[in-house]
Design a protein around this motif. Structure first.
Motif, short mmCIF file in Angstrom:
data_model
loop_
_atom_site.label_atom_id
_atom_site.label_comp_id
_atom_site.label_asym_id
_atom_site.label_seq_id
_atom_site.Cartn_x
_atom_site.Cartn_y
_atom_site.Cartn_z
N HIS A 130 65.92 1.86 14.83
CA HIS A 130 66.72 1.18 15.85
C HIS A 130 65.89 1.02 17.11
O HIS A 130 65.09 1.89 17.46
CB HIS A 130 67.99 1.98 16.14
N LYS A 132 65.75 -0.32 21.39
CA LYS A 132 66.50 -0.55 22.63
C LYS A 132 65.65 -1.36 23.59
O LYS A 132 64.41 -1.43 23.45
CB LYS A 132 66.91 0.78 23.26
N ALA A 146 64.82 3.43 19.80
CA ALA A 146 65.98 3.98 20.49
C ALA A 146 65.86 5.48 20.68
O ALA A 146 66.40 6.06 21.63
CB ALA A 146 67.25 3.66 19.70
N THR A 147 65.13 6.14 19.76
CA THR A 147 64.83 7.57 19.87
C THR A 147 63.35 7.76 19.54
O THR A 147 62.68 6.83 19.07
CB THR A 147 65.67 8.40 18.88
N GLU A 148 62.84 8.95 19.77
CA GLU A 148 61.45 9.24 19.39
C GLU A 148 61.24 9.05 17.91
O GLU A 148 60.19 8.57 17.46
CB GLU A 148 61.07 10.66 19.82
N ARG A 149 62.25 9.42 17.12
CA ARG A 149 62.16 9.25 15.67
C ARG A 149 62.07 7.78 15.31
O ARG A 149 61.28 7.39 14.43
CB ARG A 149 63.36 9.90 14.99
N ASP A 150 62.87 6.93 15.96
CA ASP A 150 62.82 5.49 15.68
C ASP A 150 61.45 4.92 16.03
O ASP A 150 60.90 4.11 15.28
CB ASP A 150 63.90 4.77 16.49
N GLU A 151 60.90 5.35 17.16
CA GLU A 151 59.57 4.86 17.56
C GLU A 151 58.52 5.29 16.54
O GLU A 151 57.64 4.50 16.16
CB GLU A 151 59.21 5.41 18.95
#
Length: 237
Positions: A130, A132, A146-151
């Motif tokens: 995701h 942002k 959207a989060t560190e995991r998404d990045e």
């Protein structure tokens, strides 16, 4: 792609210090803003058609068009809005680091598309991610996970695509995710940042009230003939 300061904005968008027209004028579009043939292929995630995101981004696009000197930009259609996940090849950029290793630099674009499709036939299904909005610029939106995991997930996908594509761009690790809405046809006048920076911040704030995350489709390997349509050939997740 951080243009929040006066100096950064002036350096990237105004006539100050410029002795040549914008980079893609006469290549991807003409002086009227009409997009020209520039065939290629790429991996992108399209903005979901009919979504709240598509409607919100259409309003941002119109906001950019309504800014002072907004007619100095060529605007991509709302239907073409996407986030590039991995840059494929494009006519006019035939050189090492941007072209598949072992393929002649004068090979037809269609040949590389067939090659990549074949190599991607067994590409593993990736994890979802995701994105942002970080900022609004005269060119569109800057995005991040959207989060560190998404990045981590989207950048891991970029890493995995180096193999099938056979090259690694010099900016591979530092690449800024974005959604392009416009290209400059002519530089803005000196001092334009006084009007632009607060207006861009206001567009960002308004967008944040409409959407928390950008609704994107699954990454897809696409072909294109210009910057107005990116036709999916294979979805990667």
């Amino acid at each position: 792609m951080a243009y929040e300061t006066n100096d950064a904005f002036a350096e990237n968008f105004t006539e100050i210090g410029k002795d040549a027209p914008p980079r893609y004028l006469g290549i991807r579009f003409d002086a009227t803003g009409t997009f020209m043939p520039t065939p290629g292929n790429t991996v992108v995630s399209h903005v979901v058609p009919g979504s709240r995101t598509e409607a919100a981004l259409a309003r941002v696009r119109q906001g950019l068009m309504d800014l002072p000197y907004g007619d100095r930009f060529a605007y991509t259609p709302v239907s073409s809005h996407h986030m590039t996940v991995f840059q494929g090849i494009i006519e006019g950029r035939r050189k090492p680091d941007y072209w598949p290793e072992g393929v002649a630099l004068d090979a037809a674009v269609e040949q590389t598309t067939s090659l990549f499709l074949d190599r991607l036939s067994s590409f593993p299904r990736g994890d979802p991610f995701h994105m942002k909005v970080v900022s609004v610029t005269p060119l569109g939106l800057v995005l991040e996970g959207a989060t560190e995991r998404d990045e981590y997930t989207v950048r891991a996908l970029r890493d995995d695509l180096v193999g099938p594509f056979g090259y690694r761009h010099p900016d591979h690790d530092s690449y800024t995710f974005h959604i392009t809405m416009a290209y400059p046809k002519a530089w803005l006048p000196a001092g334009a940042e006084a009007a632009y920076l607060p207006a861009l911040a206001a567009l960002k704030d308004s967008l944040a009230q409409e959407i928390d995350m950008v609704e994107l489709g699954a990454p897809a390997f696409c072909e294109f003939t210009d910057m107005t349509e990116f036709r999916p050939l294979k979805f990667l997740s």
